[in-house]
Design an enzyme around this catalytic site. Structure first.
Site, PDB file in Angstrom:
ATOM      1  N   CYS A  87     -76.873  84.539 -48.056  1.00 28.38           N
ATOM      2  CA  CYS A  87     -76.806  83.415 -49.054  1.00 28.38           C
ATOM      3  C   CYS A  87     -76.900  82.125 -48.321  1.00 28.38           C
ATOM      4  O   CYS A  87     -77.539  81.202 -48.842  1.00 28.38           O
ATOM      5  CB  CYS A  87     -75.450  83.449 -49.705  1.00 28.38           C
ATOM      6  SG  CYS A  87     -74.956  84.911 -50.673  1.00 28.38           S
ATOM      7  N   ASP A 572     -68.913  54.941 -16.079  1.00 22.57           N
ATOM      8  CA  ASP A 572     -68.897  53.368 -16.008  1.00 22.57           C
ATOM      9  C   ASP A 572     -67.747  53.072 -15.570  1.00 22.57           C
ATOM     10  O   ASP A 572     -66.519  53.346 -16.072  1.00 22.57           O
ATOM     11  CB  ASP A 572     -69.362  52.881 -17.441  1.00 22.57           C
ATOM     12  CG  ASP A 572     -69.423  51.325 -17.304  1.00 22.57           C
ATOM     13  OD1 ASP A 572     -70.189  51.023 -16.564  1.00 22.57           O
ATOM     14  OD2 ASP A 572     -68.811  50.566 -18.133  1.00 22.57           O
ATOM     15  N   ASP A 775     -73.400  49.923 -22.938  1.00 16.99           N
ATOM     16  CA  ASP A 775     -73.659  51.371 -22.587  1.00 16.99           C
ATOM     17  C   ASP A 775     -74.251  52.372 -23.464  1.00 16.99           C
ATOM     18  O   ASP A 775     -74.527  53.673 -23.190  1.00 16.99           O
ATOM     19  CB  ASP A 775     -72.131  52.124 -22.437  1.00 16.99           C
ATOM     20  CG  ASP A 775     -71.283  51.402 -21.242  1.00 16.99           C
ATOM     21  OD1 ASP A 775     -71.916  51.224 -20.043  1.00 16.99           O
ATOM     22  OD2 ASP A 775     -70.206  51.243 -21.313  1.00 16.99           O
TER      23      ASP A 775
END
Length: 890
Positions: A87, A572, A775
């Site tokens: 389905c 970072d 970033d």
């Protein structure tokens, strides 16, 4: 203002609900129905009516109002009637073929479709109709709303247009005579309040109506379906038990009570089995017929055809036994087989429905966190209002023990707030004026007043719920193989079953027809595309929900799968490893001077300073409850420091150049400052009346769990890379403290993405963890972007995973959870494939020539039901996931 060619209503480009182009001219219509009539026979409406033709311009409008969704919108749509993986494949294929549909993903476990579309090419109504044409029910609802303020037909057109333009509305019809609007909309996408706001913005008003809670309605629907299944299963069981008694009448010794003939037993069995076949099992026929109408097949087809074959064979054997008689013996009937198959499959679906309900517990928990009302200040008095009516800028009062209604910033008061339900952090956080608070978190002790900054769909909780729902509806690459196989599965099984029947009928032992029918039924019944369809989505649902419980938001299945392949993590430094704000780390006093005096003098000189280093010194003095004195004759010396008079003493605060310019003797303090500098700290000298008083060192300090989290990441086999714009010496000092493997220093913001690309070129699967706007490119470049939730919205929007708490331990949890989830998916897929690959041939009778073994169709039905339940139950094991101990107990 021109008129609609069909109905004659006033309409122009600004108010049109639909548009059509004909012979180089653009025509505008008040409703889709008018457009559809026009398109059927344009000449009928244009001939003799050119003077009233609508906006005959040789250009297209900038944006058609024929749609209620914006370009690139993702439509989340509930679908009813999905019974197996085939389905899913059929709906995805049908939707993907629609012009304007960019991507369509259907989740068997949640029974929802996530459809990405270009709304300038396809309307939500087209999506609904396509799903209905495929034989399924799309989750749309209708509501009739009383509208106040309409005075003419043009009012009707305005109300109809604004309602049609609400995202998620399929169709809106407004009746001027009854002053009511009938709106068809997508379940869960639109609320009555959304419709009310749209109408009110147009200058009208919708009278208050009872608005059902969508979540509660969905829960009620699931419970009703479960109840219905339970009733049918119970009825079937009650009817099937006598069937088995009749089949084993002689073995049970009941022939001593009534010596019933075989023919009589057959007739009684027929009476008991007929309601089981056509009432208890009606849903299978309904689903099979719906599929057949669209020239396709699904799980219901297998069950309906398989049980019907056994039933019809038995009916013929009951009324026409001579057709099957061998050596003068009456044939057997298999009413009990057909009945037991239906009852066992219903039992499987009953258990599956219960288990599937448990997979969405995370969403239910998140939805249950939301406060229902809020106390706001309006016109100088307190008012309790529904949470939906809180507006940005409202002053909201929160008392002890209450949930914080919306996201905001504290205006006055202080308290400790339990944020564990959102961030996963168990320790309450102290909050005071100026601090941000998150809606749905719990106020523990004090009272405070906050200013609402985010309400409704913009709150942190709403975004979390949206992300979790999107993730639960997504499919990882590992699911593609299952989807491809599922799309061919049912036709293949039917083919195998027919081939089985032919082989047994032609080459099988007597009675050949009986063997052929039984093995045909066994193959049809034992095949289980459900297990294939459930293998991935159930694990994804539980996995992403579990992540949300621990403050880790995973955007989609692809990120969840990729995270388990990672072997390098780029962190970072600022805001990720460190707090991102300087604080005092050391206060070194000179001989004959008290430490607190050094700090007090420095804080007095910096009082009122907006420089981050100065603020750090003032904050440290405040923490130590030192009394800061007033300063006079303040003077900032660019590139060197400051000077001021404190309590009649001339105080200098600055770098080594300032001290040397003023001929301040440093002695061995110069070496101490050098040592502090090597540790990544910024030393500042304090001098009083021409004599050195001490050194205050300031640094961006490590977050509490950074060192432990990095150790845990290395333990998981990750190479940990720290990326920073700081100079090499400062970067290496931080690196030594936390134990990273590699340092990338003096990296400019625009170079971060390139550094990630370089690591990928080395053959690494790289995750980037960051918190700032700069970033975002690196987060997108990485194989998995992980954003710190305390950072910017841009970073969060660019990331695949968001850590709500801002703690690096979340990275460890995300990777561990990814590995557990992917392992669970592989277990499920192995079981689903192995089950079908092994048992379908067994059901076909491949073991009979060697061992004389045939699989009874009753056992086939039990195995089929068990396979789906096994897959879902295995996925539910993920609910027992616990983060690595090292991440929880640093």
């Amino acid at each position: 203002m021109a008129k609609d060619l069909v109905c004659g209503m006033d309409v122009d480009e600004g108010t049109a609900a639909a548009t059509a182009e004909y012979r180089g001219k653009m025509y505008f219509f008040c409703a889709r129905s008018c457009k559809e009539k026009f398109e059927q026979d344009p000449q009928k409406y244009i001939i003799g009516n050119e003077k009233v033709a609508v906006a005959q311009e040789d250009r297209r409008p900038e944006a058609s109002q024929d749609v209620s969704l914006s370009t690139g919108e993702t439509l989340d749509l509930p679908i009813k009637g999905i019974s197996c993986a085939s389905c899913v494949a059929k709906i995805e294929k049908g939707l993907s073929e629609l012009t304007g549909v960019i991507d369509a993903k259907v989740n068997f476990a949640t029974e929802r479709a996530a459809i990405t579309l270009d709304a300038n090419q396809v309307h939500a109504g087209d999506i609904i109709r396509t799903i209905q044409d495929l034989g399924y029910e799309a989750g749309s609802e209708k509501v009739t709303l009383p509208v106040q303020g309409m005075s003419c037909a043009s009012c009707v057109e305005k109300v109809q247009t604004v309602l049609s333009n609400v995202p998620g509305v399929i169709r809106a019809d407004v009746n001027f005579a009854t002053e009511k609007a009938t709106v068809e909309y997508i379940s869960g996408q639109v609320t009555i309040r959304d419709l009310s706001k749209a109408v009110e913005a147009a200058g009208y008003k919708i009278l208050e109506v009872e608005e059902g809670d969508v979540v509660e309605e969905e829960k009620a629907a699931r419970e009703a379906e479960f109840k219905k299944l339970k009733h049918k299963f119970t009825a079937g069981l009650i009817l099937v038990i006598p069937l088995f008694i009749l089949v084993h009448w002689d073995k049970l010794g009941l022939s001593r009570i009534w010596a019933m003939s075989k023919q009589t037993s057959f007739f009684i069995q027929l009476i008991f089995q007929t309601p089981v076949q056509f009432w208890v099992g009606w849903q299978f026929y309904k689903g099979a017929w719906s599929a057949a109408k669209h020239k396709t097949s699904n799980m219901n087809t297998l069950i309906a055809v398989g049980t019907s074959a056994a039933y019809l064979y038995s009916v013929l054997a009951t009324f026409f036994p001579w057709m099957f008689a061998a050596k003068g013996l009456l044939p057997d009937v298999y009413f009990d087989t057909a009945g037991a198959i239906i009852v066992l499959i219903l039992l499987g679906r009953l258990l599956e429905a219960r288990a599937k309900g448990q997979t969405s517990e995370a969403i239910k928990k998140l939805l249950g966190l939301q406060a229902k009302t809020a106390i706001v200040m309006r016109d100088g008095r307190e008012m309790e209002i529904p949470i939906e009516e809180v507006q940005i800028g409202d002053a909201v009062i929160v008392r002890p023990g209450e949930k914080i209604p919306v996201d905001g910033v504290i205006l006055e008061g202080h308290s400790s707030v339990d944020e564990s339900m959102v961030t996963g952090e168990s320790i309450p956080v102290e909050k005071t004026a100026g601090d941000d608070v998150i809606g749905a978190t719990l106020n523990k002790t004090g009272s405070f007043q906050l200013k609402a900054t985010k309400v409704g769909r913009d709150t942190m909780l709403a975004r979390i719920i949206q992300m979790v729902q999107e993730a639960q509806g997504s499919k990882p690459p590992i699911a593609r193989l299952a989807d491809i196989i599922a799309s061919y599965f049912v036709p293949a099984v039917i083919g195998i079953a027919v081939l089985t029947f032919i082989i047994w009928y032609v080459f099988g032992p007597a009675p050949a027809l009986t063997y052929a029918v039984l093995n045909f039924v066994a193959v049809m019944i034992i095949a289980c595309p459900c297990a294939l369809g459930l293998a991935t989505p159930t694990s994804i649902m539980v996995g992403t929900g579990k992540g949300a419980e621990h403050g880790v938001l995973i955007r989609g299945g692809e990120a969840l799968e990729m995270a388990h392949k990672l072997n390098a993590i780029v962190l970072d430094k600022t805001g990720t490893i460190t707090k991102g704000e300087p604080s005092v780390t050391d206060v070194v006093e000179a001989e004959g001077v008290r430490r607190k005096e050094v700090l007090r003098l420095a804080a007095s000189a910096e009082k009122g300073s907006e420089h981050p280093l100065g603020e750090a010194i003032v904050n440290k003095a405040g923490e130590e409850q030192l009394e800061v004195a007033a300063s006079k004759d303040f003077n900032a010396i660019p590139g060197h420091g400051i000077e001021a008079t404190i309590e009649k003493k001339r105080v200098l605060l600055g770098n080594i150049r300032l001290m040397k310019d003023r001929a301040i003797s440093l002695g061995d303090m110069e070496q101490r400052a050098e040592d502090l500098s090597r540790e990544g700290k910024t030393p500042m000298f304090v001098a009083m009346d021409g004599r050195l008083a001490g050194i205050i060192a300031v640094a961006d300090t490590l977050k509490e769990n950074s060192k432990t989290a990095i150790a845990a990441l290395r333990h998981l086999g990750m190479e940990v890379v720290m990326l920073t714009g700081d100079n090499q010496r400062t970067a290496e000092a931080i690196a030594r403290q936390v134990g990273v493997d590699r340092v990338l220093a003096e990296v400019l913001p625009e170079q971060k993405a390139q550094q990630v690309k370089t690591l990928q070129a080395e053959g690494n699967k790289v995750a980037m963890v960051g918190d700032g706007i700069n970033d975002a490119p690196a987060l997108v470049q990485a194989d998995v972007g992980i954003a710190i939730g305390t950072g910017t919205d841009v970073a969060m929007d660019s990331a695949d995973i968001t850590l709500i708490s801002g703690d690096l331990t979340g990275v460890v949890i995300a990777i561990a959870l990814s590995r557990a989830t992917v392992r669970n998916i592989k277990e499920n897929l192995f079981w689903a494939f192995a089950y079908n690959i092994i048992l379908i041939p067994v059901a076909a009778g491949v073991l009979f020539p060697f061992f004389g073994i045939l699989l009874n169709p009753i056992f086939a039905a039990a195995a089929m039901g068990l396979s789906s339940v096994t897959v879902v139950s295995n996925a539910l094991r993920l609910r027992r996931f616990r983060p690595p101990a090292v991440a929880v107990n640093p």
